[in-house]
Design an enzyme around this catalytic site. Structure first.
Site, PDB file in Angstrom:
ATOM      1  N   HIS A 109       0.814  -1.219   0.000  1.00 16.20           N
ATOM      2  CA  HIS A 109       0.000   0.000   0.000  1.00 16.20           C
ATOM      3  C   HIS A 109       0.851   1.273   0.000  1.00 16.20           C
ATOM      4  CE1 HIS A 109      -3.711  -2.293   1.776  1.00 16.20           C
ATOM      5  NE2 HIS A 109      -3.521  -2.526   0.504  1.00 16.20           N
ATOM      6  N   CYS A 117       5.798  11.498  -7.979  1.00 14.68           N
ATOM      7  CA  CYS A 117       5.594  12.649  -8.863  1.00 14.68           C
ATOM      8  C   CYS A 117       4.597  12.286  -9.966  1.00 14.68           C
ATOM      9  CB  CYS A 117       6.919  13.097  -9.479  1.00 14.68           C
ATOM     10  SG  CYS A 117       6.676  14.490 -10.612  1.00 14.68           S
ATOM     11  N   CYS A 136       9.649  18.347  -7.505  1.00 17.35           N
ATOM     12  CA  CYS A 136      10.090  16.954  -7.613  1.00 17.35           C
ATOM     13  C   CYS A 136      11.602  16.942  -7.811  1.00 17.35           C
ATOM     14  CB  CYS A 136       9.394  16.295  -8.808  1.00 17.35           C
ATOM     15  SG  CYS A 136      10.131  14.718  -9.277  1.00 17.35           S
ATOM     16  N   ASN A 201      -3.690 -12.237  15.993  1.00 17.71           N
ATOM     17  CA  ASN A 201      -4.451 -10.978  16.039  1.00 17.71           C
ATOM     18  C   ASN A 201      -5.033 -10.790  17.436  1.00 17.71           C
ATOM     19  OD1 ASN A 201      -5.070  -8.781  14.337  1.00 17.71           O
ATOM     20  ND2 ASN A 201      -7.185  -9.440  14.125  1.00 17.71           N
TER      21      ASN A 201
HETATM   22  P1  NAD Z   1      -7.243  -2.357  10.529  1.00 13.57           P
HETATM   23  O1  NAD Z   1      -7.080  -1.106  11.297  1.00 13.57           O
HETATM   24  O2  NAD Z   1      -8.438  -2.518   9.662  1.00 13.57           O
HETATM   25  O3  NAD Z   1      -7.244  -3.580  11.562  1.00 13.57           O
HETATM   26  C1  NAD Z   1      -6.319  -3.666  12.582  1.00 13.57           C
HETATM   27  C2  NAD Z   1      -6.369  -5.058  13.176  1.00 13.57           C
HETATM   28  O4  NAD Z   1      -5.323  -5.150  14.118  1.00 13.57           O
HETATM   29  C3  NAD Z   1      -7.665  -5.413  13.883  1.00 13.57           C
HETATM   30  O5  NAD Z   1      -8.092  -6.702  13.489  1.00 13.57           O
HETATM   31  C4  NAD Z   1      -7.285  -5.418  15.370  1.00 13.57           C
HETATM   32  O6  NAD Z   1      -7.973  -6.405  16.113  1.00 13.57           O
HETATM   33  C5  NAD Z   1      -5.811  -5.761  15.300  1.00 13.57           C
HETATM   34  N1  NAD Z   1      -5.021  -5.233  16.409  1.00 13.57           N
HETATM   35  C6  NAD Z   1      -5.157  -4.038  17.032  1.00 13.57           C
HETATM   36  N2  NAD Z   1      -4.242  -3.915  18.001  1.00 13.57           N
HETATM   37  C7  NAD Z   1      -3.500  -5.044  17.977  1.00 13.57           C
HETATM   38  C8  NAD Z   1      -2.399  -5.517  18.749  1.00 13.57           C
HETATM   39  N3  NAD Z   1      -1.850  -4.782  19.721  1.00 13.57           N
HETATM   40  N4  NAD Z   1      -1.887  -6.735  18.452  1.00 13.57           N
HETATM   41  C9  NAD Z   1      -2.432  -7.499  17.473  1.00 13.57           C
HETATM   42  N5  NAD Z   1      -3.468  -7.112  16.716  1.00 13.57           N
HETATM   43  C10 NAD Z   1      -4.002  -5.892  16.960  1.00 13.57           C
HETATM   44  O7  NAD Z   1      -5.911  -2.519   9.723  1.00 13.57           O
HETATM   45  P2  NAD Z   1      -5.540  -3.268   8.368  1.00 13.57           P
HETATM   46  O8  NAD Z   1      -6.228  -4.592   8.347  1.00 13.57           O
HETATM   47  O9  NAD Z   1      -4.085  -3.174   8.268  1.00 13.57           O
HETATM   48  O10 NAD Z   1      -6.193  -2.433   7.189  1.00 13.57           O
HETATM   49  C11 NAD Z   1      -6.320  -1.074   7.156  1.00 13.57           C
HETATM   50  C12 NAD Z   1      -5.498  -0.240   6.189  1.00 13.57           C
HETATM   51  O11 NAD Z   1      -4.982   0.761   7.044  1.00 13.57           O
HETATM   52  C13 NAD Z   1      -4.301  -0.752   5.490  1.00 13.57           C
HETATM   53  O12 NAD Z   1      -4.527  -0.566   4.152  1.00 13.57           O
HETATM   54  C14 NAD Z   1      -3.132   0.169   5.898  1.00 13.57           C
HETATM   55  O13 NAD Z   1      -2.514   0.687   4.748  1.00 13.57           O
HETATM   56  C15 NAD Z   1      -3.760   1.295   6.627  1.00 13.57           C
HETATM   57  N6  NAD Z   1      -3.116   1.759   7.879  1.00 13.57           N
HETATM   58  C16 NAD Z   1      -1.772   1.632   8.076  1.00 13.57           C
HETATM   59  C17 NAD Z   1      -1.202   2.027   9.275  1.00 13.57           C
HETATM   60  C18 NAD Z   1       0.296   1.919   9.451  1.00 13.57           C
HETATM   61  O14 NAD Z   1       1.033   2.035   8.498  1.00 13.57           O
HETATM   62  N7  NAD Z   1       0.780   1.668  10.670  1.00 13.57           N
HETATM   63  C19 NAD Z   1      -2.000   2.542  10.299  1.00 13.57           C
HETATM   64  C20 NAD Z   1      -3.378   2.665  10.056  1.00 13.57           C
HETATM   65  C21 NAD Z   1      -3.921   2.268   8.846  1.00 13.57           C
END
Ligand code: NAD
Length: 233
Positions: A109, A117, A136, A201
């Protein structure tokens, strides 16, 4: 697990939660107080580029203050010590896997610390703001956007991910809700390809029924435990 040689790991926002980076779908379905449609779609960028650029500028600045946690460190250790193929496919746009020392990482992602750019299609490492429309580094045009795959856009390097899945024996999903496709579909693809599937998870994900095994708990506890287990054969 002694017959496991090649591993594909999918990580999501949950692995970075204990580093202080909010997950996507926390309470209320908002992300940092914004609706996803207002900040994470190409339509939002076309409608209000300043809002979107400011939002990502804040996220980019914030992640640089965060540190990898024990789960990132455990996967980095696995990367160093695992003799077979390993691919860490991350949906995360932070760089905590890399800062923990992992090398075999694929950002499907995109990445906060890259700018893309729209004039010359180049990607450049980027740490500062984009809202003031900087030039850029490659072509000089003021057409940079965050190198983030927004909703409605095609994730990166899907061919490489499917090639790795075809060669793998084990698929492990860590800290992802199973709500965002195509990543949410990898477990079904893995099952069809005959892989063993494991979920780590905090709570069962939406695709939990597709996993042979689910271990529930905080990533900083269950990921190091699993890595110890698989490295000890
Ligand atoms: P999501 O937020 O939809 O789900 C997060 C999952 O992590 C949940 O199932 C939750 O139960 C679990 N979780 C929360 N805390 C936890 C812990 N301490 N230990 C284990 N599991 C835990 O996230 P997703 O499925 O990655 O999808 C969402 C989108 O969000 C992705 O496309 C991503 O690009 C983006 N995103 C990225 C970041 C980052 O880069 N850190 C942060 C937020 C969102």
């Amino acid at each position: 697990m002694s017959n496991i040689r090649n591993i594909v790991i999918l990580t999501g926002a949950g692995i970075s939660a204990e580093s202080g980076i909010d997950t996507f779908r926390g309470a209320g379905g908002l992300w940092e107080n914004h609706r996803v449609e207002d900040v994470a779609t190409p339509e939002a960028f076309a409608r209000d580029p300043e809002l979107v650029l400011r939002f990502y500028d804040m996220r980019r600045e914030a992640i640089q203050q965060k540190r990898p946690n024990a789960a990132h460190e455990a996967l980095a250790r696995l990367d160093r010590e695992w003799g077979g193929d390993l691919l860490i496919v991350t949906q995360n746009v932070d760089d905590l896997h890399e800062r923990a020392g992992a090398r075999r990482v694929l950002h499907m992602h995109g990445e906060h610390l890259n700018a893309w750019c729209l004039a010359c299609d180049s990607r450049s490492p980027w740490r500062g703001p984009l809202v003031d429309r900087p030039e850029c580094p490659a072509c000089g045009e003021r057409a940079l956007r965050p190198d983030i795959v927004w909703f409605g856009e095609m994730p990166y390097r899907m061919d490489e991910i499917y090639d790795a899945l075809r060669e793998a024996d084990l698929f492990v999903s860590i800290g992802t809700s199973g709500a965002v496709y195509p990543a949410a579909g990898f477990v079904r693809d893995a099952r069809e390809l005959g892989l063993r599937t494991l979920e780590l998870n905090l709570e069962p994900s939406q695709g939990s029924a597709w996993f042979h095994e689910s271990r529930l708990g905080a990533a900083t506890e269950i990921v190091p435990h699993w890595v110890d287990e698989i490295l000890s054969g």
